[in-house]
Design a protein around this motif. Sequence first.
Motif, PDB file in Angstrom:
ATOM      1  N   ALA A 120      26.847  48.694  33.820  1.00 42.67           N
ATOM      2  CA  ALA A 120      28.238  48.237  33.926  1.00 42.67           C
ATOM      3  C   ALA A 120      28.536  47.858  35.365  1.00 42.67           C
ATOM      4  O   ALA A 120      27.860  48.304  36.286  1.00 42.67           O
ATOM      5  N   LEU A 121      29.542  47.031  35.540  1.00 44.80           N
ATOM      6  CA  LEU A 121      29.993  46.668  36.878  1.00 44.80           C
ATOM      7  C   LEU A 121      31.218  47.488  37.231  1.00 44.80           C
ATOM      8  O   LEU A 121      31.959  47.913  36.348  1.00 44.80           O
ATOM      9  N   ASP A 122      31.436  47.685  38.518  1.00 40.76           N
ATOM     10  CA  ASP A 122      32.763  48.155  38.915  1.00 40.76           C
ATOM     11  C   ASP A 122      33.485  46.980  39.584  1.00 40.76           C
ATOM     12  O   ASP A 122      32.920  45.899  39.720  1.00 40.76           O
ATOM     13  N   ALA A 177      33.140  41.830  30.021  1.00 41.86           N
ATOM     14  CA  ALA A 177      34.224  42.328  29.168  1.00 41.86           C
ATOM     15  C   ALA A 177      34.820  43.591  29.767  1.00 41.86           C
ATOM     16  O   ALA A 177      34.102  44.474  30.225  1.00 41.86           O
ATOM     17  N   TYR A 178      36.144  43.654  29.770  1.00 40.90           N
ATOM     18  CA  TYR A 178      36.777  44.877  30.248  1.00 40.90           C
ATOM     19  C   TYR A 178      37.850  45.311  29.264  1.00 40.90           C
ATOM     20  O   TYR A 178      38.310  44.514  28.444  1.00 40.90           O
ATOM     21  N   ARG A 203      29.630  44.941  30.724  1.00 39.47           N
ATOM     22  CA  ARG A 203      30.890  45.638  30.732  1.00 39.47           C
ATOM     23  C   ARG A 203      31.401  45.792  32.167  1.00 39.47           C
ATOM     24  O   ARG A 203      30.609  46.001  33.087  1.00 39.47           O
ATOM     25  N   LEU A 204      32.725  45.737  32.322  1.00 36.48           N
ATOM     26  CA  LEU A 204      33.351  46.156  33.581  1.00 36.48           C
ATOM     27  C   LEU A 204      33.900  47.552  33.333  1.00 36.48           C
ATOM     28  O   LEU A 204      34.656  47.764  32.389  1.00 36.48           O
ATOM     29  N   ALA A 205      33.492  48.502  34.159  1.00 37.14           N
ATOM     30  CA  ALA A 205      33.893  49.891  33.884  1.00 37.14           C
ATOM     31  C   ALA A 205      35.378  50.118  34.153  1.00 37.14           C
ATOM     32  O   ALA A 205      36.047  50.831  33.416  1.00 37.14           O
ATOM     33  N   ASP A 206      35.889  49.482  35.204  1.00 31.46           N
ATOM     34  CA  ASP A 206      37.274  49.758  35.591  1.00 31.46           C
ATOM     35  C   ASP A 206      38.276  49.040  34.707  1.00 31.46           C
ATOM     36  O   ASP A 206      37.964  48.048  34.062  1.00 31.46           O
TER      37      ASP A 206
END
Lengths: 225, 225
Positions: A120-122, A177-178, A203-206
Amino acid sequence: MGSDRAFKDAIYEQIARVGRAVDHPRRLELLDLLCQGPMTVEQLARKSAMSVSSTSQHLQHLREARLVRVEHRGTFRVYELTDEATCELFRTLRGLAQRYYAEMSAITEAFLRDREALEALDTVALQQRLTQESLTLLDVRPTEEYAVGHWPGAVSLPVEELAGRLAELPKDQTIVAYCRGPYCVLSLHAVEMLRKNGYRAIRLADGVSDWKAQGFPVVGVKGVS
Amino acid sequence: MGSDRAFKDAIYEQIARVGRAVDHPRRLELLDLLCQGPMTVEQLARKSAMSVSSTSQHLQHLREARLVRVEHRGTFRVYELTDEATCELFRTLRGLAQRYYAEMSAITEAFLRDREALEALDTVALQQRLTQESLTLLDVRPTEEYAVGHWPGAVSLPVEELAGRLAELPKDQTIVAYCRGPYCVLSLHAVEMLRKNGYRAIRLADGVSDWKAQGFPVVGVKGVS
DNA sequence: CCATTAATCAATGGATTTGTTGAATATAGT
DNA sequence: ACTATATTCAACAAATCCATTGATTAATGG
């Protein structure tokens, strides 16, 4: 008239009002949801998988503590956070849980590993990748939450509608996607479905409140009535 | 293996651990005290006017939530905050109570008015007055709390010893007395006694952790063993 | 090894909190 | 006024939490 002891008791009792409001998992879930924007009792009940009656009672508990307030609109009652500080309180508590409890990351990692979704990205990583390549940012929350506030340029596509609207998405770009935040599963399901259908997705974690707190821009539709 | 719902339940349950730790007035009082520095069970019990047994149980509650940790030292057990974030949590909750509950200031003002002690400085005002005149800063907390951290240049004179040691104080300077924070009564009593004896005295509302959080300097005696 | 001190443990009853169920209220549209 | 919808209220049993009391454990000093 009041003795020292009575004074102290009264003061700590007041502070404990805040604590009591956030001592129950369901109330924390409601706060988390309300960080996305104002919602009716029925919406909150559905999103949290609680009965309406139970939701209503928890909301009144939160209201007693002034963490939320209610606005009457026809036969609906729209609940919303009192102010930014309430959302900050939730983020503080969540942060402490992450910081202090090994169980927190153990639970999350076990869950994500089962779904092959550890990656996932932040927000910072996203910001950086946006300077290097062109990405499609996908907001998979319900449209009313998107309306309140979303990442500038993000496309709204609620996860329930995703299956029927895959064709709208580009296959030559990575899709990010977030949803509501690091413990929301909507973006998880979105990424899973996208990958199954041959898209590059991550995925974007935040969530919105996380990057807003970090000073990143958020755009919303004003004057929702 | 875990369903979405089970995952969410587990996560919010973890966050609620923090909330449950701070949902009781007595535990908040213990946290407030521990913001002054490490203390033994007996010290905490005395300062909070609780039984040792009750204190011990609340401390274990706090420990379960990892807000405090304990260090064995002979037959004593020294409890202390896990880290700065715990003190910040207390200050956050206290701040929200001040922000949201009119009762908070009503209680405080009624109490202070009865004692003719409404007048007080905050850290910024103190800083400013220090540039204009020479003040005597008086730390009226117990000496062990002074030892952990105090305002640079402050004199330690625990309120219990004040009556017998008045002669040590100058009559030609205003004396600024401080204690644990805005809801601690020690400096109140100190100022009252000082004024009765002809000194010019005023209370500082903030405590060590408050001005530390604002970036003001704090000095302490290292290596207390 | 005994006495002392510090703290925890265990058990009690009493109070508070919770989820559920179904009834009551309040608003909007007909 | 009648109906439908959204929400709250009321009441109850189950569960949890609390303060108190007295017993128990653990470390220290003789």
